[in-house]
Design a protein around this motif. Structure first.
Motif, PDB file in Angstrom:
ATOM      1  N   ASP A 233       9.897   0.379  -4.630  1.00  0.00           N
ATOM      2  CA  ASP A 233      10.621   0.437  -3.363  1.00  0.00           C
ATOM      3  C   ASP A 233      11.953   1.146  -3.591  1.00  0.00           C
ATOM      4  OD1 ASP A 233      12.200  -1.470  -4.625  1.00  0.00           O
ATOM      5  OD2 ASP A 233      11.570  -3.109  -3.327  1.00  0.00           O
ATOM      6  N   GLN A 234      12.788   1.248  -2.572  1.00  0.00           N
ATOM      7  CA  GLN A 234      14.058   1.974  -2.689  1.00  0.00           C
ATOM      8  C   GLN A 234      15.015   1.335  -3.687  1.00  0.00           C
ATOM      9  OE1 GLN A 234      14.441   4.870  -1.751  1.00  0.00           O
ATOM     10  NE2 GLN A 234      13.360   5.226   0.146  1.00  0.00           N
ATOM     11  N   ASP A 235      14.861   0.021  -3.950  1.00  0.00           N
ATOM     12  CA  ASP A 235      15.718  -0.671  -4.904  1.00  0.00           C
ATOM     13  C   ASP A 235      15.217  -0.564  -6.338  1.00  0.00           C
ATOM     14  OD1 ASP A 235      17.355  -1.511  -2.796  1.00  0.00           O
ATOM     15  OD2 ASP A 235      16.083  -3.266  -2.444  1.00  0.00           O
ATOM     16  N   GLY A 236      14.039   0.040  -6.541  1.00  0.00           N
ATOM     17  CA  GLY A 236      13.491   0.211  -7.884  1.00  0.00           C
ATOM     18  C   GLY A 236      12.536  -0.879  -8.319  1.00  0.00           C
ATOM     19  N   GLY A 237      12.261  -1.840  -7.464  1.00  0.00           N
ATOM     20  CA  GLY A 237      11.322  -2.920  -7.800  1.00  0.00           C
ATOM     21  C   GLY A 237       9.877  -2.481  -7.626  1.00  0.00           C
ATOM     22  N   ALA A 238       8.998  -2.913  -8.524  1.00  0.00           N
ATOM     23  CA  ALA A 238       7.583  -2.564  -8.455  1.00  0.00           C
ATOM     24  C   ALA A 238       6.916  -3.271  -7.279  1.00  0.00           C
ATOM     25  CB  ALA A 238       6.890  -2.943  -9.755  1.00  0.00           C
ATOM     26  N   VAL A 239       6.204  -2.498  -6.444  1.00  0.00           N
ATOM     27  CA  VAL A 239       5.535  -3.074  -5.271  1.00  0.00           C
ATOM     28  C   VAL A 239       4.050  -2.732  -5.210  1.00  0.00           C
ATOM     29  CG1 VAL A 239       7.593  -3.178  -3.835  1.00  0.00           C
ATOM     30  CG2 VAL A 239       6.205  -1.123  -3.837  1.00  0.00           C
ATOM     31  N   GLY A 240       3.561  -1.878  -6.100  1.00  0.00           N
ATOM     32  CA  GLY A 240       2.153  -1.511  -6.049  1.00  0.00           C
ATOM     33  C   GLY A 240       1.746  -0.560  -7.154  1.00  0.00           C
ATOM     34  N   MET A 241       0.502  -0.069  -7.033  1.00  0.00           N
ATOM     35  CA  MET A 241      -0.072   0.838  -8.020  1.00  0.00           C
ATOM     36  C   MET A 241      -0.712   2.033  -7.324  1.00  0.00           C
ATOM     37  SD  MET A 241       0.425  -0.321 -11.063  1.00  0.00           S
ATOM     38  CE  MET A 241      -0.714   0.641 -12.024  1.00  0.00           C
ATOM     39  N   MET A 242      -0.727   3.152  -8.025  1.00  0.00           N
ATOM     40  CA  MET A 242      -1.354   4.373  -7.537  1.00  0.00           C
ATOM     41  C   MET A 242      -2.431   4.785  -8.517  1.00  0.00           C
ATOM     42  SD  MET A 242       0.371   8.125  -7.056  1.00  0.00           S
ATOM     43  CE  MET A 242       1.289   7.698  -5.600  1.00  0.00           C
ATOM     44  N   SER A 243      -3.605   5.150  -8.003  1.00  0.00           N
ATOM     45  CA  SER A 243      -4.693   5.606  -8.859  1.00  0.00           C
ATOM     46  C   SER A 243      -5.526   6.631  -8.102  1.00  0.00           C
ATOM     47  CB  SER A 243      -5.568   4.427  -9.301  1.00  0.00           C
ATOM     48  OG  SER A 243      -6.150   3.801  -8.180  1.00  0.00           O
ATOM     49  N   LEU A 244      -6.403   7.291  -8.809  1.00  0.00           N
ATOM     50  CA  LEU A 244      -7.282   8.291  -8.219  1.00  0.00           C
ATOM     51  C   LEU A 244      -8.587   7.619  -7.819  1.00  0.00           C
ATOM     52  CD1 LEU A 244      -7.128  11.351  -7.711  1.00  0.00           C
ATOM     53  CD2 LEU A 244      -8.346  11.672  -9.842  1.00  0.00           C
ATOM     54  N   SER A 245      -9.165   8.009  -6.700  1.00  0.00           N
ATOM     55  CA  SER A 245     -10.437   7.440  -6.265  1.00  0.00           C
ATOM     56  C   SER A 245     -11.551   7.873  -7.210  1.00  0.00           C
ATOM     57  CB  SER A 245     -10.762   7.890  -4.835  1.00  0.00           C
ATOM     58  OG  SER A 245     -11.045   9.278  -4.820  1.00  0.00           O
ATOM     59  N   GLY A 246     -12.672   7.209  -7.137  1.00  0.00           N
ATOM     60  CA  GLY A 246     -13.801   7.527  -8.000  1.00  0.00           C
ATOM     61  C   GLY A 246     -14.300   8.950  -7.823  1.00  0.00           C
ATOM     62  N   SER A 247     -14.277   9.449  -6.586  1.00  0.00           N
ATOM     63  CA  SER A 247     -14.740  10.811  -6.311  1.00  0.00           C
ATOM     64  C   SER A 247     -13.704  11.862  -6.682  1.00  0.00           C
ATOM     65  CB  SER A 247     -15.075  10.956  -4.821  1.00  0.00           C
ATOM     66  OG  SER A 247     -13.896  10.858  -4.041  1.00  0.00           O
ATOM     67  N   GLY A 248     -12.438  11.426  -6.831  1.00  0.00           N
ATOM     68  CA  GLY A 248     -11.372  12.357  -7.140  1.00  0.00           C
ATOM     69  C   GLY A 248     -10.804  13.061  -5.922  1.00  0.00           C
ATOM     70  N   LYS A 249     -11.267  12.691  -4.728  1.00  0.00           N
ATOM     71  CA  LYS A 249     -10.800  13.344  -3.505  1.00  0.00           C
ATOM     72  C   LYS A 249      -9.656  12.602  -2.834  1.00  0.00           C
ATOM     73  CE  LYS A 249     -15.205  15.501  -2.464  1.00  0.00           C
ATOM     74  NZ  LYS A 249     -16.285  15.630  -1.472  1.00  0.00           N
ATOM     75  N   GLY A 250      -9.418  11.376  -3.246  1.00  0.00           N
ATOM     76  CA  GLY A 250      -8.375  10.586  -2.617  1.00  0.00           C
ATOM     77  C   GLY A 250      -7.436   9.968  -3.638  1.00  0.00           C
ATOM     78  N   LEU A 251      -6.191   9.842  -3.267  1.00  0.00           N
ATOM     79  CA  LEU A 251      -5.186   9.173  -4.082  1.00  0.00           C
ATOM     80  C   LEU A 251      -4.993   7.792  -3.472  1.00  0.00           C
ATOM     81  CD1 LEU A 251      -3.343   9.763  -6.487  1.00  0.00           C
ATOM     82  CD2 LEU A 251      -1.612  10.489  -4.872  1.00  0.00           C
ATOM     83  N   LYS A 252      -5.413   6.751  -4.194  1.00  0.00           N
ATOM     84  CA  LYS A 252      -5.359   5.383  -3.677  1.00  0.00           C
ATOM     85  C   LYS A 252      -4.041   4.731  -4.061  1.00  0.00           C
ATOM     86  CE  LYS A 252      -8.815   3.653  -5.793  1.00  0.00           C
ATOM     87  NZ  LYS A 252      -9.895   2.803  -6.257  1.00  0.00           N
ATOM     88  N   MET A 253      -3.517   3.955  -3.122  1.00  0.00           N
ATOM     89  CA  MET A 253      -2.275   3.229  -3.373  1.00  0.00           C
ATOM     90  C   MET A 253      -2.442   1.815  -2.842  1.00  0.00           C
ATOM     91  SD  MET A 253       0.280   6.189  -2.039  1.00  0.00           S
ATOM     92  CE  MET A 253      -0.796   6.549  -0.666  1.00  0.00           C
ATOM     93  N   VAL A 254      -2.226   0.847  -3.699  1.00  0.00           N
ATOM     94  CA  VAL A 254      -2.217  -0.550  -3.268  1.00  0.00           C
ATOM     95  C   VAL A 254      -0.758  -0.967  -3.213  1.00  0.00           C
ATOM     96  CG1 VAL A 254      -2.934  -2.895  -3.795  1.00  0.00           C
ATOM     97  CG2 VAL A 254      -4.453  -0.985  -4.313  1.00  0.00           C
ATOM     98  N   ILE A 255      -0.278  -1.215  -1.997  1.00  0.00           N
ATOM     99  CA  ILE A 255       1.106  -1.598  -1.782  1.00  0.00           C
ATOM    100  C   ILE A 255       1.115  -2.903  -0.998  1.00  0.00           C
ATOM    101  CG2 ILE A 255       3.312  -0.969  -0.729  1.00  0.00           C
ATOM    102  CD1 ILE A 255       2.460   1.969  -1.043  1.00  0.00           C
ATOM    103  N   ARG A 256       1.703  -3.911  -1.614  1.00  0.00           N
ATOM    104  CA  ARG A 256       1.776  -5.240  -0.986  1.00  0.00           C
ATOM    105  C   ARG A 256       0.423  -5.698  -0.479  1.00  0.00           C
ATOM    106  NH1 ARG A 256       7.558  -4.442   2.014  1.00  0.00           N
ATOM    107  NH2 ARG A 256       8.779  -4.449   0.110  1.00  0.00           N
ATOM    108  N   GLU A 257      -0.572  -5.579  -1.352  1.00  0.00           N
ATOM    109  CA  GLU A 257      -1.936  -6.050  -1.133  1.00  0.00           C
ATOM    110  C   GLU A 257      -2.668  -5.340  -0.003  1.00  0.00           C
ATOM    111  OE1 GLU A 257      -2.071 -10.291  -0.968  1.00  0.00           O
ATOM    112  OE2 GLU A 257      -0.762 -10.494  -2.696  1.00  0.00           O
ATOM    113  N   ARG A 258      -2.227  -4.154   0.354  1.00  0.00           N
ATOM    114  CA  ARG A 258      -2.929  -3.326   1.329  1.00  0.00           C
ATOM    115  C   ARG A 258      -3.308  -2.019   0.656  1.00  0.00           C
ATOM    116  NH1 ARG A 258       0.170  -3.730   7.112  1.00  0.00           N
ATOM    117  NH2 ARG A 258      -0.176  -5.948   7.429  1.00  0.00           N
ATOM    118  N   LEU A 259      -4.476  -1.481   1.024  1.00  0.00           N
ATOM    119  CA  LEU A 259      -4.977  -0.252   0.428  1.00  0.00           C
ATOM    120  C   LEU A 259      -4.683   0.936   1.331  1.00  0.00           C
ATOM    121  CD1 LEU A 259      -6.595   1.267  -1.748  1.00  0.00           C
ATOM    122  CD2 LEU A 259      -8.668   0.661  -0.487  1.00  0.00           C
ATOM    123  N   TYR A 260      -4.031   1.948   0.751  1.00  0.00           N
ATOM    124  CA  TYR A 260      -3.719   3.189   1.452  1.00  0.00           C
ATOM    125  C   TYR A 260      -4.334   4.341   0.680  1.00  0.00           C
ATOM    126  CZ  TYR A 260      -0.189   0.265   3.673  1.00  0.00           C
ATOM    127  OH  TYR A 260       0.439  -0.737   4.347  1.00  0.00           O
TER     128      TYR A 260
END
Length: 110
Positions: free
Chosen positions: A59-86
Motif C-alpha cells: 500500500d502507499q505506506d509500504g505495508g504488504a497487502v497482497g501478491m502478484m503472479s502470472l496466470s497459468g496461461s501467461g495471458k493474465g497478471l493475477k493480483m490477490v489484494i485483501r483476499e480478492r482476486l484481480y
C-alpha cells in the motif's frame, strides 16, 4: 461397446472493472475503486512477467497487502489484494511498461 459422454466442467467467472493502473516514476500503481491505491516496483513486475516468481504488493505506506503472479496461461497478471482476486491482461501491462500506453484497466474476478 458402450456409449460414453464427455463432460467438461467449467467454472463461470465474470470480470468486473475494478480500477486502473499506470506507471508513476519507477512504480506501477493500481487504483482500485472504493479500496485505495497499491504499488509495486516497476523492476519487480518484469520477473513476474518472465515467470521467475511472485512479488509482494504494497500500500502507499509500504505495508504488504497482497501478491502478484502470472496466470497459468501467461495471458493474465493475477493480483490477490485483501483476499480478492484481480487480473490485468499481460499484453496491456507490457504496453504500459514500454510507454506505448498510459494506463490500463484492472478487473476483479467474481
Amino acid at each position: 461397446m458402450g456409449k460414453f459422454a464427455v463432460v467438461r466442467e467449467r467454472s463461470c467467472r465474470s470480470l468486473e472493472k475494478a480500477g486502473r493502473f499506470r506507471v508513476e516514476e519507477e512504480k506501477v500503481v493500481k487504483y482500485l475503486y472504493g479500496i485505495g491505491s497499491f504499488q509495486i516496483g516497476r523492476a519487480q513486475v518484469i520477473p513476474v512477467l518472465l515467470r521467475l516468481g511472485d512479488e509482494v504488493i504494497r500500500d502507499q505506506d509500504g505495508g504488504a497487502v497482497g501478491m502478484m503472479s502470472l496466470s497459468g496461461s501467461g495471458k493474465g497478471l493475477k493480483m490477490v489484494i485483501r483476499e480478492r482476486l484481480y487480473v490485468v491482461p499481460v499484453r496491456r501491462v507490457k504496453r504500459v511498461l514500454e510507454g506505448k500506453k498510459k494506463k490500463g484497466a484492472v478487473f476483479e474476478v467474481k
